[in-house]
Scaffold this active site. Structure first.
Site, PDB file in Angstrom:
ATOM      1  CB  SER A   9      94.400  -1.580 128.870  1.00 27.59           C
ATOM      2  OG  SER A   9      93.982  -2.117 130.084  1.00 27.59           O
ATOM      3  CG  HIS A  25      94.062  -6.434 128.136  1.00 29.31           C
ATOM      4  ND1 HIS A  25      95.400  -6.463 128.384  1.00 29.31           N
ATOM      5  CD2 HIS A  25      93.617  -5.342 128.808  1.00 29.31           C
ATOM      6  CE1 HIS A  25      95.759  -5.455 129.154  1.00 29.31           C
ATOM      7  NE2 HIS A  25      94.682  -4.762 129.432  1.00 29.31           N
TER       8      HIS A  25
END
Length: 194
Positions: free
Chosen positions: A97, A122
């Site tokens: 992330s 993501h």
């Protein structure tokens, strides 16, 4: 969390350091927790301190983090781009992330992964509560963050924005070798070079 201490013998006697202070003495920063405002403030302060000490000497940022808050991560990202000292990034374990964005933001040619490290990219996520107006505002902020993070990843990886948008639509895991091929890192390393 237990913080280990090291004892260093010098000509003047013994000196006791917590492990993070000792690593900082060697221009090493370790990001080994989820990223929130408190963690970001510490990393930013360390980057600024090391840059003020010597803007020409490399700073090594080791990463093993599941990611975290976008705003906190962007504070680290912006500081890495702001300081004059080259910042190398090394993922050990996982950079997921927001931590993956920080990994990719290292000095070009100085972004590394250990052989069994993983990277995950993501889109940002968040939960909201409140009035319909508040929810609409938060939705717009998440969409802005998604656009910004995709642009940052495209810039640092050399991937087309459309590919990054597609890949970050869901959790996208990469091995160290796949992260190299994607452009998130520049080299898979097995041993630190002197």
């Amino acid at each position: 969390m237990v913080i280990p201490y090291v004892i260093e013998q010098t000509a003047r006697g013994e000196r006791v350091y917590d492990i993070y202070s000792r690593l900082l003495k060697d221009r090493i920063i370790f990001l080994g927790t989820p990223i929130d405002a408190q963690v970001a403030n510490v990393v930013v302060a360390q980057l600024l301190f090391l840059d003020a000490q010597n803007p020409n000497q490399e700073i090594k940022l080791y990463i093993n983090s599941p990611g975290g808050e976008v705003d906190a991560g962007l504070a680290i990202y912006d500081t890495m781009q702001f300081v004059r000292a080259p910042v190398s990034t090394i993922v050990i374990g996982m950079a997921a992330s927001m931590a993956a964005v920080i990994l990719a933001a290292g000095e070009k040619g100085r972004r590394y992964a250990l052989p069994h490290a993983k990277v995950m990219i993501h889109q940002p996520w968040g939960g909201v509560r409140g009035t319909a107006s508040d929810i609409a505002i938060q939705a717009q902020e998440i969409l802005k963050a998604k656009k910004l993070l995709n642009e940052i990843l495209a810039k640092h990886t050399g991937q087309p924005l459309e590919k990054v948008e597609k890949d970050t639509d869901r959790d996208y895991y990469l091995s160290a070798q796949e992260a190299l091929e994607y452009g998130l890192i520049d080299q898979v390393v097995t041993r630190e070079e002197a």
